[in-house]
Write an enzyme that holds these catalytic residues in place. Structure first.
Site, PDB file in Angstrom:
ATOM      1  N   GLY A 110     -26.188 -11.600  -6.979  1.00 27.50           N
ATOM      2  CA  GLY A 110     -26.165 -10.548  -7.995  1.00 27.50           C
ATOM      3  C   GLY A 110     -26.499  -9.192  -7.381  1.00 27.50           C
ATOM      4  O   GLY A 110     -27.413  -9.066  -6.573  1.00 27.50           O
ATOM      5  N   ARG A 117     -20.576 -14.395  -5.222  1.00 32.06           N
ATOM      6  CA  ARG A 117     -21.413 -15.595  -5.195  1.00 32.06           C
ATOM      7  C   ARG A 117     -20.682 -16.708  -4.436  1.00 32.06           C
ATOM      8  O   ARG A 117     -20.751 -17.880  -4.785  1.00 32.06           O
ATOM      9  CB  ARG A 117     -21.779 -16.035  -6.611  1.00 32.06           C
ATOM     10  CG  ARG A 117     -22.673 -15.009  -7.324  1.00 32.06           C
ATOM     11  CD  ARG A 117     -23.189 -15.534  -8.659  1.00 32.06           C
ATOM     12  NE  ARG A 117     -23.978 -14.535  -9.380  1.00 32.06           N
ATOM     13  CZ  ARG A 117     -25.251 -14.240  -9.124  1.00 32.06           C
ATOM     14  NH1 ARG A 117     -25.847 -14.867  -8.117  1.00 32.06           N
ATOM     15  NH2 ARG A 117     -25.909 -13.333  -9.812  1.00 32.06           N
ATOM     16  N   ASP A 177     -32.127 -16.333  -3.140  1.00 36.39           N
ATOM     17  CA  ASP A 177     -32.267 -17.651  -2.495  1.00 36.39           C
ATOM     18  C   ASP A 177     -30.914 -18.319  -2.241  1.00 36.39           C
ATOM     19  O   ASP A 177     -30.758 -19.067  -1.274  1.00 36.39           O
ATOM     20  CB  ASP A 177     -33.226 -18.557  -3.264  1.00 36.39           C
ATOM     21  CG  ASP A 177     -32.937 -18.596  -4.760  1.00 36.39           C
ATOM     22  OD1 ASP A 177     -33.708 -19.233  -5.497  1.00 36.39           O
ATOM     23  OD2 ASP A 177     -31.945 -17.987  -5.177  1.00 36.39           O
ATOM     24  N   THR A 214     -33.321  -9.578  -5.102  1.00 37.11           N
ATOM     25  CA  THR A 214     -32.894 -10.098  -6.407  1.00 37.11           C
ATOM     26  C   THR A 214     -33.758  -9.467  -7.483  1.00 37.11           C
ATOM     27  O   THR A 214     -34.964  -9.340  -7.307  1.00 37.11           O
ATOM     28  CB  THR A 214     -32.977 -11.625  -6.536  1.00 37.11           C
ATOM     29  OG1 THR A 214     -32.701 -11.995  -7.902  1.00 37.11           O
ATOM     30  CG2 THR A 214     -34.335 -12.183  -6.142  1.00 37.11           C
ATOM     31  N   ASP A 264     -34.542 -10.870  -9.973  1.00 37.37           N
ATOM     32  CA  ASP A 264     -35.385 -11.946 -10.519  1.00 37.37           C
ATOM     33  C   ASP A 264     -36.731 -12.037  -9.826  1.00 37.37           C
ATOM     34  O   ASP A 264     -37.650 -12.662 -10.351  1.00 37.37           O
ATOM     35  CB  ASP A 264     -34.674 -13.303 -10.374  1.00 37.37           C
ATOM     36  CG  ASP A 264     -33.295 -13.299 -11.008  1.00 37.37           C
ATOM     37  OD1 ASP A 264     -32.474 -14.157 -10.640  1.00 37.37           O
ATOM     38  OD2 ASP A 264     -33.033 -12.410 -11.844  1.00 37.37           O
ATOM     39  N   ARG A 289     -39.204  -2.650 -38.353  1.00 39.17           N
ATOM     40  CA  ARG A 289     -38.521  -3.890 -37.994  1.00 39.17           C
ATOM     41  C   ARG A 289     -39.221  -4.613 -36.842  1.00 39.17           C
ATOM     42  O   ARG A 289     -39.986  -4.009 -36.083  1.00 39.17           O
ATOM     43  CB  ARG A 289     -37.079  -3.580 -37.547  1.00 39.17           C
ATOM     44  CG  ARG A 289     -36.124  -3.349 -38.674  1.00 39.17           C
ATOM     45  CD  ARG A 289     -34.779  -2.884 -38.158  1.00 39.17           C
ATOM     46  NE  ARG A 289     -33.785  -2.876 -39.235  1.00 39.17           N
ATOM     47  CZ  ARG A 289     -32.592  -2.292 -39.129  1.00 39.17           C
ATOM     48  NH1 ARG A 289     -32.269  -1.648 -37.992  1.00 39.17           N
ATOM     49  NH2 ARG A 289     -31.736  -2.303 -40.130  1.00 39.17           N
ATOM     50  N   MET A 307     -33.014 -10.587 -18.343  1.00 40.08           N
ATOM     51  CA  MET A 307     -32.587 -11.543 -17.337  1.00 40.08           C
ATOM     52  C   MET A 307     -33.782 -12.054 -16.523  1.00 40.08           C
ATOM     53  O   MET A 307     -34.937 -11.777 -16.857  1.00 40.08           O
ATOM     54  CB  MET A 307     -31.581 -10.880 -16.387  1.00 40.08           C
ATOM     55  CG  MET A 307     -30.218 -10.645 -16.993  1.00 40.08           C
ATOM     56  SD  MET A 307     -29.198  -9.802 -15.763  1.00 40.08           S
ATOM     57  CE  MET A 307     -27.555 -10.118 -16.413  1.00 40.08           C
ATOM     58  N   GLY A 308     -33.471 -12.825 -15.489  1.00 39.39           N
ATOM     59  CA  GLY A 308     -34.531 -13.327 -14.621  1.00 39.39           C
ATOM     60  C   GLY A 308     -34.360 -14.782 -14.242  1.00 39.39           C
ATOM     61  O   GLY A 308     -35.136 -15.329 -13.485  1.00 39.39           O
ATOM     62  N   ARG A 309     -33.303 -15.416 -14.800  1.00 43.14           N
ATOM     63  CA  ARG A 309     -33.039 -16.846 -14.543  1.00 43.14           C
ATOM     64  C   ARG A 309     -34.263 -17.680 -14.941  1.00 43.14           C
ATOM     65  O   ARG A 309     -34.848 -17.432 -15.983  1.00 43.14           O
ATOM     66  CB  ARG A 309     -32.651 -17.075 -13.079  1.00 43.14           C
ATOM     67  CG  ARG A 309     -31.198 -16.757 -12.799  1.00 43.14           C
ATOM     68  CD  ARG A 309     -30.448 -17.888 -12.087  1.00 43.14           C
ATOM     69  NE  ARG A 309     -29.023 -17.592 -11.981  1.00 43.14           N
ATOM     70  CZ  ARG A 309     -28.445 -17.075 -10.889  1.00 43.14           C
ATOM     71  NH1 ARG A 309     -29.176 -16.814  -9.815  1.00 43.14           N
ATOM     72  NH2 ARG A 309     -27.152 -16.811 -10.867  1.00 43.14           N
ATOM     73  N   GLU A 317     -34.380 -14.750 -20.593  1.00 38.14           N
ATOM     74  CA  GLU A 317     -33.155 -15.532 -20.893  1.00 38.14           C
ATOM     75  C   GLU A 317     -33.336 -17.034 -20.600  1.00 38.14           C
ATOM     76  O   GLU A 317     -32.663 -17.877 -21.192  1.00 38.14           O
ATOM     77  CB  GLU A 317     -31.985 -14.996 -20.072  1.00 38.14           C
ATOM     78  CG  GLU A 317     -32.174 -15.138 -18.580  1.00 38.14           C
ATOM     79  CD  GLU A 317     -30.987 -14.652 -17.761  1.00 38.14           C
ATOM     80  OE1 GLU A 317     -29.932 -14.320 -18.349  1.00 38.14           O
ATOM     81  OE2 GLU A 317     -31.106 -14.631 -16.524  1.00 38.14           O
ATOM     82  N   ARG A 352     -34.018  -7.486 -35.480  1.00 34.27           N
ATOM     83  CA  ARG A 352     -32.782  -7.243 -34.721  1.00 34.27           C
ATOM     84  C   ARG A 352     -32.985  -7.645 -33.270  1.00 34.27           C
ATOM     85  O   ARG A 352     -34.115  -7.701 -32.785  1.00 34.27           O
ATOM     86  CB  ARG A 352     -32.412  -5.750 -34.783  1.00 34.27           C
ATOM     87  CG  ARG A 352     -32.081  -5.232 -36.186  1.00 34.27           C
ATOM     88  CD  ARG A 352     -30.797  -5.833 -36.724  1.00 34.27           C
ATOM     89  NE  ARG A 352     -30.416  -5.261 -38.018  1.00 34.27           N
ATOM     90  CZ  ARG A 352     -30.848  -5.701 -39.168  1.00 34.27           C
ATOM     91  NH1 ARG A 352     -31.707  -6.739 -39.221  1.00 34.27           N
ATOM     92  NH2 ARG A 352     -30.449  -5.133 -40.301  1.00 34.27           N
ATOM     93  N   GLN A 355     -29.652  -4.093 -16.524  1.00 34.01           N
ATOM     94  CA  GLN A 355     -30.822  -4.278 -15.669  1.00 34.01           C
ATOM     95  C   GLN A 355     -30.488  -4.235 -14.179  1.00 34.01           C
ATOM     96  O   GLN A 355     -31.377  -4.172 -13.330  1.00 34.01           O
ATOM     97  CB  GLN A 355     -31.472  -5.632 -16.000  1.00 34.01           C
ATOM     98  CG  GLN A 355     -32.009  -5.697 -17.431  1.00 34.01           C
ATOM     99  CD  GLN A 355     -32.321  -7.105 -17.876  1.00 34.01           C
ATOM    100  OE1 GLN A 355     -33.397  -7.631 -17.649  1.00 34.01           O
ATOM    101  NE2 GLN A 355     -31.341  -7.734 -18.531  1.00 34.01           N
ATOM    102  N   ARG A 356     -29.216  -4.291 -13.848  1.00 35.78           N
ATOM    103  CA  ARG A 356     -28.815  -4.303 -12.424  1.00 35.78           C
ATOM    104  C   ARG A 356     -28.067  -3.018 -12.054  1.00 35.78           C
ATOM    105  O   ARG A 356     -27.516  -2.892 -10.966  1.00 35.78           O
ATOM    106  CB  ARG A 356     -27.927  -5.509 -12.144  1.00 35.78           C
ATOM    107  CG  ARG A 356     -28.614  -6.790 -12.426  1.00 35.78           C
ATOM    108  CD  ARG A 356     -28.041  -8.030 -11.830  1.00 35.78           C
ATOM    109  NE  ARG A 356     -26.677  -8.021 -11.423  1.00 35.78           N
ATOM    110  CZ  ARG A 356     -25.889  -9.092 -11.553  1.00 35.78           C
ATOM    111  NH1 ARG A 356     -26.367 -10.185 -12.113  1.00 35.78           N
ATOM    112  NH2 ARG A 356     -24.652  -9.055 -11.137  1.00 35.78           N
TER     113      ARG A 356
HETATM  114  O1  F6P Z   1     -29.791 -13.375 -10.190  1.00 35.25           O
HETATM  115  C1  F6P Z   1     -29.682 -12.134 -10.839  1.00 35.25           C
HETATM  116  C2  F6P Z   1     -29.071 -12.326 -12.203  1.00 35.25           C
HETATM  117  O2  F6P Z   1     -28.958 -11.072 -12.822  1.00 35.25           O
HETATM  118  C3  F6P Z   1     -29.859 -13.261 -13.118  1.00 35.25           C
HETATM  119  O3  F6P Z   1     -31.011 -12.660 -13.657  1.00 35.25           O
HETATM  120  C4  F6P Z   1     -28.788 -13.602 -14.122  1.00 35.25           C
HETATM  121  O4  F6P Z   1     -29.073 -14.779 -14.879  1.00 35.25           O
HETATM  122  C5  F6P Z   1     -27.573 -13.792 -13.210  1.00 35.25           C
HETATM  123  O5  F6P Z   1     -27.777 -12.915 -12.108  1.00 35.25           O
HETATM  124  C6  F6P Z   1     -26.237 -13.477 -13.844  1.00 35.25           C
HETATM  125  O6  F6P Z   1     -25.255 -13.922 -12.927  1.00 35.25           O
HETATM  126  P1  F6P Z   1     -23.829 -13.192 -12.831  1.00 35.25           P
HETATM  127  O7  F6P Z   1     -24.046 -11.829 -12.253  1.00 35.25           O
HETATM  128  O8  F6P Z   1     -23.042 -14.086 -11.889  1.00 35.25           O
HETATM  129  O9  F6P Z   1     -23.271 -13.152 -14.215  1.00 35.25           O
END
Ligand code: F6P
Length: 343
Positions: free
Chosen positions: A10, A71, A102, A124, A126, A161, A168-170, A221, A267, A275-276
């Site tokens: 990622g 990937r 990793d 990463t 994450d 509300r 994210m973060g796996r 997530e 909501r 986030q990236r």
């Molecule tokens: O590993 C970084 C990450 O942003 C995770 O937090 C997220 O679940 C995953 O990549 C999403 O994968 P892709 O970019 O392949 O959709």
């Protein structure tokens, strides 16, 4: 020495800063540098670009990776590693700097075991690579989550509300925990610490009883909440077998359940790939610079099969074997206890 450099997995802010550091230090040391396009795919398809100072000039603050990433997993390609070794030789490469998480680093380890001189650099959002306190991209993601929470506070308070923010973060809760801490979240749900809907609803009721008529909840997530149905969407994993966790819809499920149980207008915001994106925060610029320079120094000292890392304020190295075998690194429970003071 002709050093190949690649960015895999990622993307995140800070990758260009790391590439810049590798090239600047390599030129310093009299090495040449070959950019390998799109992660390991570049070595599969011999997609290279000679790098020089001119090409990396001005890229420090630019998000993403100008080399591209993927990937790609050589394990999933018939003869993948043999193709890489052949192309490595034919390109007259002498060593590699692999910048990734990793998954990317597990391929670097496999190549190291096959005799390729390689140094890994942990990257990463994450932040789950073992052996380093921080990975490139993490604090940029934390800053984005914190900024999103600041923005959600104003609309939540205007509408009275509950706002749920899915991040994210796996399988690790680093981004949710530190982003939530930075943004003053009223509850943080991470994969490492079980939360039930009763916990969350009781807390929301308690806040309302104190006159707090809005709340912000951060949900990772990968969080598993016993009474919430958020199964994997059954979309096949990526080349390293990772499910698309954003398809679980855990944030939306929590949001709907809160509204059903409390009657509070609720909501959800799924922050996703924002986030990236964007320019790296200064922490990531400096971390990327330090780790990139160190990687080139290690190769020039003949130190291979290792990963550069930040521990405390020291740049250290550990074997790729140890880093990979102990990843993913989960959140430190003491950090969660600290956050619990505030919700
Ligand atoms: O590993 C970084 C990450 O942003 C995770 O937090 C997220 O679940 C995953 O990549 C999403 O994968 P892709 O970019 O392949 O959709």
């Amino acid at each position: 020495m002709n050093i190949g450099v690649l960015t895999g997995g990622g993307d995140c802010p800070g990758l260009n800063a790391a590439i810049r550091a590798v090239v600047r230090r390599a030129v310093d040391k009299g090495n040449s540098v070959t950019g390998i396009k799109n992660g390991w795919q570049g070595l599969i398809s011999s997609d290279f670009e000679p790098l020089d100072l001119r090409l990396v000039s001005g890229i420090l603050p630019i998000g993403g990776t100008f080399l591209g990433t993927s990937r790609t997993n050589p394990e999933k390609i018939p003869g993948g590693y043999e193709i890489i070794l052949k192309n490595f030789q034919e390109a007259r490469l002498d060593a590699l700097v692999a910048i990734g998480g990793d998954d990317t680093l597990s391929v670097a380890l496999a190549l190291s075991d096959k005799g390729v001189p390689v140094v890994g650099v942990p990257k990463t959002m994450d932040n789950d690579v073992y052996g380093t306190d921080f990975c490139i991209g993490f604090y940029s993601a934390v800053s984005i989550v914190t900024d999103a929470l600041d923005k959600l506070h104003s609309t939540a308070s205007s509408h009275h509300r509950v706002m749920v923010l899915e991040v994210m973060g796996r399988e690790a809760g680093w981004v949710a925990l530190l982003g939530g801490l930075g943004g003053g979240a009223d509850w943080i749900v991470i994969p490492e610490v079980p939360s039930t809907m009763d916990h969350i609803v009781d807390h929301l009721d308690e806040r309302r009883g104190l006159g707090k008529d809005f709340s912000i909840i951060v949900v990772a997530e990968g969080a598993v909440i016993p009474d919430i149905k958020a199964e994997s969407a059954g979309i096949g994993g990526d080349a390293f077998g990772h499910e698309r966790l954003d398809k679980r819809g855990v944030g939306d499920a929590v949001s709907r359940e809160i509204e059903r149980r409390t009657g509070f207008e609720t909501r959800v915001t799924v922050l996703g790939y924002v986030q990236r994106g964007g320019s790296p925060v200064v922490f990531d610029r400096i971390l990327a610079t330090r780790l990139g320079v160190e990687a080139v120094d290690l190769l020039n000292k003949g130190k291979y099969g290792v990963m550069t890392a930040l521990q405390g304020n020291q740049i250290v190295t550990l074997s790729l074997k140890e880093a990979i075998s102990k990843s993913p690194r989960k959140v430190d429970p003491q950090l969660y206890e600290l956050a619990r003071i505030f919700f």
